[in-house]
Design a protein around this motif. Sequence first.
Motif, PDB file in Angstrom:
ATOM      1  N   GLY A   1       0.788  -1.261   0.071  1.00 53.14           N
ATOM      2  CA  GLY A   1      -0.015  -0.116   0.075  1.00 53.14           C
ATOM      3  C   GLY A   1       0.712   1.347  -0.133  1.00 53.14           C
ATOM      4  O   GLY A   1       0.305   2.363  -0.212  1.00 53.14           O
TER       5      GLY A   1
ATOM      6  N   ALA B   1       0.526   3.582  -3.051  1.00 52.06           N
ATOM      7  CA  ALA B   1      -0.959   4.226  -3.281  1.00 52.06           C
ATOM      8  C   ALA B   1      -0.729   5.402  -2.477  1.00 52.06           C
ATOM      9  O   ALA B   1      -1.217   6.470  -2.631  1.00 52.06           O
TER      10      ALA B   1
ATOM     11  N   PHE C   1      -0.185  -3.146  -5.544  1.00 49.68           N
ATOM     12  CA  PHE C   1      -1.392  -3.750  -4.912  1.00 49.68           C
ATOM     13  C   PHE C   1      -2.019  -5.200  -5.317  1.00 49.68           C
ATOM     14  O   PHE C   1      -2.056  -5.956  -4.344  1.00 49.68           O
TER      15      PHE C   1
ATOM     16  N   LEU D   1      -7.599  -6.559   3.857  1.00 49.36           N
ATOM     17  CA  LEU D   1      -7.443  -5.356   2.860  1.00 49.36           C
ATOM     18  C   LEU D   1      -8.299  -4.297   3.420  1.00 49.36           C
ATOM     19  O   LEU D   1      -8.274  -3.121   3.274  1.00 49.36           O
TER      20      LEU D   1
ATOM     21  N   SER E   1      -7.102  -0.546   4.596  1.00 52.81           N
ATOM     22  CA  SER E   1      -7.592   0.678   3.766  1.00 52.81           C
ATOM     23  C   SER E   1      -7.967   1.385   5.093  1.00 52.81           C
ATOM     24  O   SER E   1      -7.762   2.834   4.767  1.00 52.81           O
TER      25      SER E   1
ATOM     26  N   GLY F   1      -4.828   3.120   6.451  1.00 57.44           N
ATOM     27  CA  GLY F   1      -4.092   3.914   5.529  1.00 57.44           C
ATOM     28  C   GLY F   1      -4.968   5.406   5.305  1.00 57.44           C
ATOM     29  O   GLY F   1      -4.301   6.493   5.420  1.00 57.44           O
TER      30      GLY F   1
ATOM     31  N   CYS G   1       0.049  -1.219   9.240  1.00 58.27           N
ATOM     32  CA  CYS G   1      -0.424  -2.495   8.352  1.00 58.27           C
ATOM     33  C   CYS G   1       0.271  -3.855   8.821  1.00 58.27           C
ATOM     34  O   CYS G   1      -0.294  -4.835   8.679  1.00 58.27           O
TER      35      CYS G   1
END
Length: 261
Positions: A160, A163, A192, A212, A216, A219, A245
């Motif tokens: 991640g 991103a 990803f 996931l 998310s 993040g 994470c």
Amino acid sequence: MTPRADILKDVVADLRIAASFVTIMPVASSKPSGDGAIARATWALPVAGLLVGLAGALAYKIAIRLGLAPNLAALLTLATTALVTGALHEDGLADTADGLGGGYTRERKLEIMRDSRIGTYGVCALILSFGLRWSALVAIASPWGVMLALIAAHAASRAGVPAFMSLVPPARRDGLAASAGTPPGRSVAIAFAVGTLALALALGPAKALVGLVLLSIAGLTLARLAIRQIGGQTGDILGAFEQACEILILLVAAAFLHAGG
């Protein structure tokens, strides 16, 4: 040189950049690090993370074979991964905790984050990080389960990062985040995909989906916090993101993987 050979050379160079970016392994690429090379190589971060996870898994397996209890084996595993990475991400977590928790202005927060000294918030963050990861590994216990959990955690926690770098602007004009550049969409997508594949293969599709979702949320929460408090992301923020994470995936693995075998 043929186009296929050029592509292979670029892939190897990117892998070496990614490995040198997140570990202390002497694999620096001869490929120029400027002109967005680091940003383009971020697709390989989860691959480098997989190597870190395997190193930790090997340490755990050896410790268990030598007759050590899972709690001692787990501690040696965390020491191994910290050694392989040079505790880079732990350092980022501590600096982020000190900066965001200890400063009253944007300038003061960034100043604290650049200070090599560690404060109370940083110490507490490191204790929580090591404590939660250690507890998760002890709960899993079996060498096979620990290997799967470490591979998933170290690959997905770095998947991640591209991103995050792409969506959250650098907080400074200088520093690691600014010099690395913004990863292109292709690098974000590949990272990803690699991270998701590692999660699915290690934990199964259902658990991977849970992971996931949690990643998310983590993040987005950290991105919002960083933007509001310091105007964007720094290398320390990226380290804190990786740690958050990694912890979440290990906790998911501990909740679903059973000891034994």
